[in-house]
Design a protein around this motif. Structure first.
Motif, mmCIF file in Angstrom:
data_model
loop_
_atom_site.group_PDB
_atom_site.id
_atom_site.type_symbol
_atom_site.label_atom_id
_atom_site.label_comp_id
_atom_site.label_asym_id
_atom_site.label_seq_id
_atom_site.Cartn_x
_atom_site.Cartn_y
_atom_site.Cartn_z
ATOM 1 N N SER A 55 -13.441 -23.239 2.854
ATOM 2 C CA SER A 55 -14.081 -22.144 3.468
ATOM 3 C C SER A 55 -13.109 -21.729 4.675
ATOM 4 N N ALA A 56 -13.027 -20.507 4.862
ATOM 5 C CA ALA A 56 -12.319 -19.819 6.000
ATOM 6 C C ALA A 56 -12.615 -18.412 6.375
ATOM 7 N N PRO A 57 -12.776 -17.989 7.665
ATOM 8 C CA PRO A 57 -13.281 -16.753 7.838
ATOM 9 C C PRO A 57 -12.245 -15.743 7.329
ATOM 10 N N GLY A 58 -12.654 -14.559 6.936
ATOM 11 C CA GLY A 58 -11.647 -13.301 6.421
ATOM 12 C C GLY A 58 -10.395 -13.141 7.782
ATOM 13 N N MET A 59 -10.960 -13.300 8.719
ATOM 14 C CA MET A 59 -9.907 -13.000 9.927
ATOM 15 C C MET A 59 -8.757 -14.113 9.595
ATOM 16 N N ASP A 60 -8.821 -15.229 9.308
ATOM 17 C CA ASP A 60 -7.842 -16.423 9.294
ATOM 18 C C ASP A 60 -6.929 -16.018 8.013
ATOM 19 N N ILE A 61 -7.710 -15.418 6.924
ATOM 20 C CA ILE A 61 -7.042 -15.298 5.650
ATOM 21 C C ILE A 61 -6.248 -14.292 5.682
ATOM 22 N N VAL A 62 -6.872 -12.785 6.051
ATOM 23 C CA VAL A 62 -6.260 -11.733 6.003
ATOM 24 C C VAL A 62 -6.102 -10.905 7.126
ATOM 25 N N GLY A 63 -6.769 -11.365 8.216
ATOM 26 C CA GLY A 63 -6.433 -10.693 9.580
ATOM 27 C C GLY A 63 -7.678 -9.582 9.951
ATOM 28 N N PHE A 64 -8.788 -9.478 8.819
ATOM 29 C CA PHE A 64 -9.689 -8.531 9.254
ATOM 30 C C PHE A 64 -11.149 -8.902 8.454
ATOM 31 N N GLU A 65 -12.052 -8.476 8.635
ATOM 32 C CA GLU A 65 -13.379 -8.885 7.942
ATOM 33 C C GLU A 65 -14.117 -7.619 7.290
ATOM 34 N N TYR A 66 -13.946 -6.626 7.718
ATOM 35 C CA TYR A 66 -14.230 -5.262 6.882
ATOM 36 C C TYR A 66 -13.817 -5.224 5.456
ATOM 37 N N GLU A 67 -14.523 -4.416 4.812
ATOM 38 C CA GLU A 67 -13.986 -4.326 3.256
ATOM 39 C C GLU A 67 -12.902 -3.699 3.461
ATOM 40 N N ALA A 68 -11.556 -4.125 2.762
ATOM 41 C CA ALA A 68 -10.325 -3.488 2.571
ATOM 42 C C ALA A 68 -10.219 -1.979 2.170
ATOM 43 N N GLU A 69 -9.627 -1.426 2.919
ATOM 44 C CA GLU A 69 -9.569 0.380 2.732
ATOM 45 C C GLU A 69 -8.296 0.763 2.163
ATOM 46 N N THR A 70 -7.370 0.243 3.231
ATOM 47 C CA THR A 70 -5.954 0.852 2.898
ATOM 48 C C THR A 70 -5.190 0.136 1.734
ATOM 49 N N ALA A 71 -4.625 0.579 1.272
ATOM 50 C CA ALA A 71 -3.538 -0.017 0.160
ATOM 51 C C ALA A 71 -3.037 -1.434 0.813
ATOM 52 N N ARG A 72 -2.663 -1.447 2.028
ATOM 53 C CA ARG A 72 -1.940 -2.466 2.604
ATOM 54 C C ARG A 72 -2.933 -3.747 2.515
ATOM 55 N N GLU A 73 -4.359 -3.223 3.042
ATOM 56 C CA GLU A 73 -5.373 -4.383 3.112
ATOM 57 C C GLU A 73 -5.706 -4.771 1.767
ATOM 58 N N LYS A 74 -6.031 -3.590 0.641
ATOM 59 C CA LYS A 74 -6.268 -4.237 -0.391
ATOM 60 C C LYS A 74 -5.239 -5.142 -1.035
#
Ligand SMILES: [Zn+2]
Length: 194
Positions: A55-74
């Motif tokens: 288990s790891a915070p979204g911040m640790d895994i992708v660097g943000f915790e909001y719903e992915a919006e941009t193509a880069r975030e997705k």
């Protein structure tokens, strides 16, 4: 949530209590306040079967915790989910153990925002990192089959190379020697003498 409970039942009796307690917490408020940079790994070795729950915070895994919006975030979320489905590239077990992955279940848990606001007031700690907006956690449950699980006496964590936001994993290991808590860090990404 249902499948998560069933995954817990597969665990050995010792960890089942531990996991159940965590789930009771989760039911009450979905996600407790977590600390960015800090994740957890439970590993249970029983005969030649290994169960792991990460288990790891979204911040640790992708660097943000909001719903992915941009193509880069997705793309970052997709890549993380794909890589988390290959646990032995992130959590490397000794070669002689001969382990292969028999199941890998990865999901993102999104915190209920209203519940979080209520919790934040009563449950603030110095360690809790607060930020506006929802929190997310990546949760993964793995089953491995090994040829010689008794050879798992050390673990190496390329996890930290892959996920640059992660600084620390609290590891709970249960094997024939009993239950032991360890901490592995970006600086020392290795667990010895299990
Ligand atoms: Zn968070």
């Amino acid at each position: 949530m249902g499948s998560h409970h069933h995954a817990g039942i597969l665990f050995a009796a010792g960890i089942f209590i531990f996991v159940s307690a965590a789930h009771a917490e989760e039911e009450r408020r979905e996600l407790g306040p977590h600390v960015h940079g800090h994740g957890t790994l439970a590993i249970v070795i029983e005969d030649n079967n290994v169960q792991m729950e990460l288990s790891a915070p979204g911040m640790d895994i992708v660097g943000f915790e909001y719903e992915a919006e941009t193509a880069r975030e997705k793309k970052a979320v997709e890549a993380a989910l794909t890589d988390l489905k290959e646990p032995l590239k992130l959590v490397v077990l000794p070669e002689p153990a001969g382990c292969t992955v028999t199941s890998a279940d990865v999901k993102i848990v999104v915190e209920d925002h209203k519940v979080h606001d209520a919790v934040a007031e009563s449950d603030k700690t110095a360690e809790t990192e607060e930020h506006a907006g929802p929190h997310t956690e990546f949760r993964a449950t793995y089953a491995l089959a090994c040829a010689e699980a008794a050879s798992i006496t050390s673990i190496y964590f390329p996890f930290f190379d892959r996920f640059s936001g992660s600084e620390k994993l609290d590891v709970t290991a249960i094997n024939a020697n009993g239950q032991t808590a360890y901490q592995v860090t970006r600086e020392v990404p290795r667990l010895e003498e299990m």
